[in-house]
Design a protein around this motif. Structure first.
Motif: not given
Length: 351
Positions: A83-94
């Motif tokens: 789980k990540f927190t960020a403003i604005p919403k972060a783009n998550i890649t694996w």
């Protein structure tokens, strides 16, 4: 320079923030922009940036909590969560351990919710999936990564088409029973005989090899060794077992050299009778005179062969007339019984 006319011209371009005609004002704006840039590069979690009349709040991404490593069984479903927190919403890649980006397919699924929780689901996990995975959250301010380890375990498995077989060996010879097991985490193999733990000693010995093969060695087998031997492999995930039924074969007795039909001896001399009898295990030989069993004493000696020898000897010293009669051998064995020819012994007086 006419500031007003230039502002009318510049308003048609959205990227032009202001028209500056005074040197002091220009320097002031450069300093303000530099301050904003410095704030964006500082390792703070939140920035409030003001440009003219616009206010933008930026919260750099960070990992919320500590990702938990996952252990699953072979061919099961594994779910890795970050789980990540960020403003604005972060783009998550694996990414895999070799930095290859993971693309969604039948094997891999990636779901990220509005709260910043990203789940990598691995269907039908294989041993190759046992590795470290990285989730990367990318943001306007910067990016952050989190690692999650997946440990795919497999219970022991018998590496044979069947987990039961039969073996046989000749009594007195050595026997060897081997079973190979697979599984992540080398299993501990425990041997049982007729469902009871088998002790290791000079008679029973266990050897392990690097390819996860366990071998039970039985030295000089006996009839009591006949039965079911079980190899049970155990690791932290589960267990597997393989069974071998061992049969101890005997070689039936056979008379290789029988008694002579007649024998004449002189009183006071020594009389010797020989018979050659083979068999495994060695048969029990009893010397008979007529219907009476002979027992060893000061005059009568019975010799039992050792090793590969098969000759049984009856020796009677200082032969007397009462030693005259019919002699024979009674042979008993676990696989049957035999009786020799009769030898008629005649005792003559000294000349």
């Amino acid at each position: 320079m006419d500031k007003k006319s230039n502002e009318q011209w510049a308003c048609r371009f959205t990227k032009v923030k202001a028209v500056v005609v005074e040197l002091d004002e220009l320097i002031s704006r450069i300093k303000a922009d530099h301050k904003i840039q410095t704030m964006m590069e500082e390792p703070l979690s939140m920035k409030t940036i003001t440009r003219s009349t616009d206010t933008v709040i930026l919260v750099k991404p960070k990992v919320d909590g500590t990702p938990v490593d996952v252990t699953c069984l072979l061919n099961e479903i594994a779910k890795l969560n970050v789980k990540f927190t960020a403003i604005p919403k972060a783009n998550i890649t694996w990414y895999k351990a070799d930095s290859t980006e993971i693309k969604a397919d039948d094997h891999f699924q990636i779901i990220t919710d509005d709260n910043g929780q990203s789940t990598l689901t691995i269907n039908d996990a294989t041993l190759q999936d046992s590795q470290s995975y990285t989730a990367r959250a990318t943001h306007k301010v910067r990016f952050v990564v989190a690692k999650v380890n997946l440990n795919v375990k497999a219970p022991p498995k018998v590496e044979a088409s069947q987990s039961m077989n039969d073996q046989s060996c000749v009594i007195g010879q050595g026997a060897q029973i081997s079973w190979k097991f697979s599984g992540i985490e080398k299993p501990q193999v425990i041997w049982f005989f007729n469902d009871k733990p088998l002790p290791t000693n000079d008679h029973f010995q266990v050897a392990e090899t690097g390819d996860k093969t366990s071998t039970l060695l039985i030295r000089q087998t006996e009839l009591a060794d006949q039965g079911v031997y079980t190899a049970r492999a155990i690791n932290t995930v589960g267990e597997a077992e393989a069974k071998t039924t061992l049969k101890i074969d005997c070689i039936k007795p056979a008379i290789n050299t029988d008694l002579s039909p007649t024998l004449q001896v002189t009183k006071g001399e020594t009389m010797t009778l020989n018979i050659g009898v083979s068999g495994t295990p060695k048969p029990n030989v009893v010397w008979m005179k007529s219907n009476d069993e002979l027992t060893a004493n000061d005059r009568i000696q019975v010799t039992i062969p050792t090793g590969d020898d098969d000759t049984y000897i009856l020796t009677i010293s200082n032969v007397q007339p009462e030693d005259q009669g019919e002699y024979s051998v009674k042979i008993t064995h676990v696989s049957g019984s035999l009786k020799s020819n009769t030898c008629k012994v005649t005792v003559s007086s000294m000349s």
